[in-house]
Design an enzyme around this catalytic site. Structure first.
Site, PDB file in Angstrom:
ATOM      1  CD  GLU A 410      -1.511   2.375   2.044  1.00 22.70           C
ATOM      2  OE1 GLU A 410      -2.313   3.313   2.128  1.00 22.70           O
ATOM      3  OE2 GLU A 410      -0.381   2.417   2.571  1.00 22.70           O
ATOM      4  CD  GLU A 411       2.578   3.307   4.040  1.00 22.40           C
ATOM      5  OE1 GLU A 411       2.580   4.339   3.349  1.00 22.40           O
ATOM      6  OE2 GLU A 411       2.095   3.249   5.191  1.00 22.40           O
ATOM      7  CD  GLU A 422      -5.314  -2.314 -12.121  1.00 21.40           C
ATOM      8  OE1 GLU A 422      -5.319  -1.106 -12.409  1.00 21.40           O
ATOM      9  OE2 GLU A 422      -4.255  -2.984 -12.043  1.00 21.40           O
ATOM     10  CG  ASP A 439      -3.808   3.087   6.466  1.00 15.75           C
ATOM     11  OD1 ASP A 439      -2.899   2.906   7.275  1.00 15.75           O
ATOM     12  OD2 ASP A 439      -3.598   3.438   5.287  1.00 15.75           O
ATOM     13  CB  ALA A 511      -8.910   6.615  16.528  1.00 12.13           C
ATOM     14  CB  SER A 595     -30.096  23.808 -16.485  1.00  9.10           C
ATOM     15  OG  SER A 595     -29.679  23.659 -17.822  1.00  9.10           O
ATOM     16  CG  HIS A 655     -16.963   7.843  -8.187  1.00  9.65           C
ATOM     17  ND1 HIS A 655     -17.807   8.897  -7.955  1.00  9.65           N
ATOM     18  CD2 HIS A 655     -17.518   6.772  -7.568  1.00  9.65           C
ATOM     19  CE1 HIS A 655     -18.826   8.472  -7.204  1.00  9.65           C
ATOM     20  NE2 HIS A 655     -18.675   7.178  -6.965  1.00  9.65           N
TER      21      HIS A 655
END
Ligand SMILES: *[C@@H]1O[C@H](CO)[C@@H](O)[C@H](O)[C@H]1NC(C)=O
Ligand SMILES: *[C@@H]1O[C@H](CO)[C@@H](O)[C@H](O)[C@H]1NC(C)=O
Ligand SMILES: *[C@@H]1O[C@H](CO)[C@@H](O)[C@H](O)[C@H]1NC(C)=O
Ligand SMILES: *[C@@H]1O[C@H](CO)[C@@H](O)[C@H](O)[C@H]1NC(C)=O
Ligand SMILES: *[C@@H]1O[C@H](CO)[C@@H](O)[C@H](O)[C@H]1NC(C)=O
Ligand SMILES: *[C@@H]1O[C@H](CO)[C@@H](O)[C@H](O)[C@H]1NC(C)=O
Ligand SMILES: *[C@@H]1O[C@H](CO)[C@@H](O)[C@H](O)[C@H]1NC(C)=O
Ligand SMILES: *[C@@H]1O[C@H](CO)[C@@H](O)[C@H](O)[C@H]1NC(C)=O
Ligand SMILES: *[C@@H]1O[C@H](CO)[C@@H](O)[C@H](O)[C@H]1NC(C)=O
Ligand SMILES: *[C@@H]1O[C@H](CO)[C@@H](O)[C@H](O)[C@H]1NC(C)=O
Ligand SMILES: *[C@@H]1O[C@H](CO)[C@@H](O)[C@H](O)[C@H]1NC(C)=O
Ligand SMILES: *[C@@H]1O[C@H](CO)[C@@H](O)[C@H](O)[C@H]1NC(C)=O
Length: 706
Positions: A410-411, A422, A439, A511, A595, A655
């Site tokens: 991940e890092e 994928e 995480d 946290a 619109s 997205h």
């Protein structure tokens, strides 16, 4: 991967959105001080079993294991297997899924500054070895470096570039500061570090030094009289923030396989569009002071530069420089390789085959320790597997499949999760209801949540079932005090990214410390078990509360008859982002007809209200066929927000409601296609994305339409 410091917390206080209109009315009218403690909600018997199974003592044991061995990406198969074995013992079907990825590791580096009189300053580039904190002195400890940095050398005058955003460079050009051929000295904070390097490179600079500044520590500094770690809560002066310099906002994942999984024999693309060509090195604040001080009196002093985040808390003027004749010499040598990484995957099959909840956390860390990032999350996940094991042993089976993932790499750039998404995209987009990420599960005592809007209400309801850290307050009480009822918007910086960008709604729970808590030394050797058990979470009670919260959240997502989504809140948030868009249009003085977007949101809003009514009817009448219909609408509607072809020049990000900003990397931009075209002054492109975004919202609306 991502860490919100005190500057970021101040930002949260005024910038984030309220959860939804109902809660806003209910809680915000009273001042925080007057608000009585919020009562605990009752638990079901399954929920009680989960809560009772979770112990701070066993979590501390998992934490100890994860924080005493090297686990850089691709370096610890044993730890991957250990994780799968613990889950397996608790009843989960577990295995490893591996990918063959492009990586680099540090070999050697150097840095010095030569003054006009010939004297030389040589920073240490090392973190202190502390007697009290054994892992800071492990012989196989990892040097300070930037993942995916370029090998190279530079010898030139240097310029201070602030946080290294495009707008910082624009300001330097306006001030007439020479950039071409110089070395950039940049402060951590603001954009993702890889973008600082990208922007320096695009301005013709030869190398980059990125330093930590104590401005990120608020009042908890040595300058303010606090002792530094290990003697007190302030940052150790030698602490260095390692981290990746991949161009994250263009493409995360293995840079040689954009869009497909990295297996032996996979086709490989040229990675150079997302990797820096110039070398970069991270340094501590102690090492940075003489370098910045050498620029005092040259160029424009910091306050006159007048840029957000430019002036830090060190005793220097933050002048731009360059200082004529004062030169910096840097070298960076990296070893490049293709190597396997291992995701641990655990599964409980539900009774419904085509509805799935995925929970993920990464396992790799920049350092031997990594007690907060990511091992607080890793330890919590083992405890969660144990809690669900208790439920399984009563004969319970969830309605929906539950998949646990411990991601590797991940890092370096979300490698394990991106390659997995994928590879399994068809199955994931057909069955996944929600992706739940953890995480940095505990680096301090204040809960903070980012989520797509359909999950806000459930996330809050579950908080009311959690006793926070064995006190007499609910998690919701504490969360409201800290965030004022705000949820963050998902940009990037952790493993939810690939899921969100495939139209899978996600939540990221964490946290962290507030303004008076011990400083969390992110990506440094001092993020260790010793720090955690002395300062960060001495009794592992934040870990415990977060494990309970995560378990109940997953249980409720996986086992309620109706998927617990608040779709009308999605409409409310789309409306709010629309208001933000209107002010962006206004502030860029462009005209844009929105619109079609406006009416698409209205249509979505009507469908959302109707589908919620249908859900209530299905639950009241226990109509299982109808429940399946509603649940599938809930599962699928966000796939509509995904656009073929993605955003301009960054196809991975597809997205049309949320993406990390192209020049922020972490922080989200809403309606990114439209907003970024406006920011670039390209009205025709903005108009094209109004059309695409409106179409996407109509597609989502048609999926939930009754
Ligand atoms: C919380 O929100 C309310 C309403 O917007 C605002 O008046 C108040 O100042 C906020 N408090 C904090 C601590 O941000
Ligand atoms: C892998 O991690 C474990 C647990 O922290 C540690 O004991 C072991 O030495 C590590 N393996 C390697 C190859 O570093
Ligand atoms: C790829 O092949 C190499 C050499 O056989 C092997 O060591 C490695 O584990 C393989 N990687 C994966 C992901 O299977
Ligand atoms: C050389 O210049 C630097 C920076 O101005 C100063 O700190 C140092 O004391 C000088 N050294 C000598 C030998 O004059
Ligand atoms: C930080 O210290 C200053 C001055 O000592 C004080 O005014 C301020 O309230 C403190 N901030 C916090 C968050 O404690
Ligand atoms: C700040 O630096 C100046 C010299 O640049 C020095 O005179 C002063 O004592 C320093 N202040 C502190 C608080 O260290
Ligand atoms: C694990 O797989 C076995 C069959 O391979 C199956 O019988 C069992 O129910 C599965 N366990 C879970 C928790 O899904
Ligand atoms: C679990 O579900 C998956 C996907 O539906 C299926 O391929 C697998 O056979 C199931 N395993 C068991 C043990 O039921
Ligand atoms: C919660 O505990 C604190 C002290 O720990 C006390 O002051 C407070 O009155 C308690 N609140 C309730 C509702 O019991
Ligand atoms: C667990 O919490 C209790 C307080 O509830 C504390 O006494 C104990 O030391 C904690 N255990 C660990 C390992 O921190
Ligand atoms: C646009 O800006 C003008 C002033 O600059 C202001 O009067 C107007 O209300 C703004 N409109 C919107 C929609 O924000
Ligand atoms: C606007 O964007 C389009 C599509 O990327 C591009 O072809 C066009 O040249 C851009 N126009 C301007 C004025 O930048």
């Amino acid at each position: 991967m991502w860490h919100c410091g005190s500057q970021c917390l101040a930002f949260i206080a005024f910038s984030l959105t309220f959860a939804n209109a109902r809660l806003h009315a209910q809680f915000v009218q009273q001042s925080l001080i007057d608000r009585p403690n919020i009562p605990l909600s009752a638990l079901t018997s399954e929920e009680s079993i989960l809560i009772e199974a979770i112990s701070n003592t066993s979590i501390s044991e998992w934490s100890y294991y994860y924080t005493h061995g090297l686990h850089l990406a691709g370096k610890n198969l044993t730890m991957a297997q250990w994780t799968a074995d613990r889950w397996g013992e608790n009843g989960w079907n577990s295995s490893l899924v591996s990918y063959q990825v492009y990586l680099n590791y540090p070999v050697d580096k150097s840095l010095s500054v030569t003054y006009p009189n010939g004297s030389i300053y040589q920073p240490s580039l090392e973190e202190a070895v502390l007697e009290q904190d054994e892992t800071t002195g492990y012989p196989n400890r990892i040097p300070t470096f930037h993942g995916y940095s370029a090998s190279g050398a530079a010898n030139a005058e240097f310029v201070y570039v602030g946080q290294g955003q495009q707008s910082d460079f624009a300001r330097l050009i306006e001030l007439g500061v020479p950039l071409e051929g110089k070395i950039a000295v940049s402060k951590y904070g603001g954009p993702f570090r890889g973008l600082k390097v990208k922007n320096a490179q695009e301005n013709g600079m030869m190398g980059v030094i990125i330093f930590t500044d104590t401005i990120d520590d608020g009042n908890i500094t040595e300058a303010n009289g606090y002792a530094a770690y290990p003697d007190g809560p302030a940052r150790n002066p030698s602490a260095v923030q390692r981290g990746s310099v991949l161009f994250l906002s263009t493409y995360p994942g293995d840079p040689t396989t954009p869009g497909w999984a990295s297996k032996n024999g996979s086709l490989r693309a040229d990675p150079s569009t997302v990797l820096p060509r110039i070398p970069s090195i991270p340094i501590s604040y102690a090492d940075a002071i003489p370098i910045l001080a050498a620029l005092d009196g040259y160029g424009t002093p910091g306050p006159e530069v007048d840029r957000t985040g430019w002036v830090g808390a060190l005793n220097v003027s933050y002048s731009t420089g360059p200082a004529p004749g004062t030169t910096m010499s840097m070298t960076n040598l990296m070893e490049t390789t293709y190597a396997p990484i291992w995701n641990s995957i655990g599964i409980i099959n539900g009774t419904i085959a085509d509805e799935t909840i995925v929970i993920g956390n990464h396992r790799d860390a920049w350092i031997i320790g990594g007690a907060a990032d990511p091992n607080s999350g890793s330890a919590i996940m083992v405890e969660l597997s144990k809690a669900f094991g208790s439920l399984l042993s009563t004969g319970w089976r969830p309605k929906r499949n539950i998949v646990l993932a411990s991601w590797d790499g991940e890092e370096m750039g979300l490698l394990g999760s991106v390659e997995f998404v994928e590879e399994y995209a068809p199955w994931l987009t057909q069955t996944v209801v929600s992706y739940v990420n953890i995480d940095v599960g505990a680096s301090g005592p204040w809960p903070f949540i980012e989520a797509t809007p359909e999950l806000h209400t459930l996330a809050m309801d579950i908080m009311q079932k959690i006793v926070w850290m064995d006190t007499n307050r609910t998690m919701k009480d504490v969360w409201l005090e800290y965030t004022n009822g705000s949820f963050g918007v998902l940009g990037s910086g952790s493993d939810y990214t690939a899921f969100v960008q495939r139209g899978i709604g996600s939540i990221d729970i964490s946290a962290g410390g507030g303004p008076t808590d011990p400083v969390y030394q992110y990506h440094s050797n001092f993020d260790s078990y010793h720090w955690m058990s002395t300062f960060g979470d001495p009794d592992f009670l934040t870990h415990k509360s977060m494990a309970q919260y995560l378990s109940l959240l997953v249980y409720n997502l996986a086992d309620q008859d109706a998927i617990q989504f608040d779709v009308p809140n999605y409409a409310t948030q789309l409306e709010k982002y629309y208001e933000d868009l209107l002010s962006t249009i206004n502030s860029t003085s462009q005209t844009l007809d929105t619109s079609s977007l406006r009416s698409a949101i209205d249509e979505f809003s009507i469908s959302a209200t109707e589908v919620q009514a249908l859900e209530e009817h299905a639950v009241e009448t226990s109509d299982h066929e109808l429940l399946t219909i509603v649940n599938h609408k809930y599962r699928d509607f966000q796939r509509g927000f995904v656009s073929q072809g993605g955003l301009p020049n960054r196809e991975f990000y597809r997205h049309l409601i949320f993406a990390p900003g192209i020049d922020t990397g972490y922080a989200a931009t809403t309606y990114p296609g439209i907003t970024e075209a406006l920011q670039a002054g390209n009205s025709s492109l903005a108009a094209e994305f109004v059309r695409k975004t409106a179409d996407a919202i109509l597609t989502a609306a048609s999926i939930i339409k009754v």
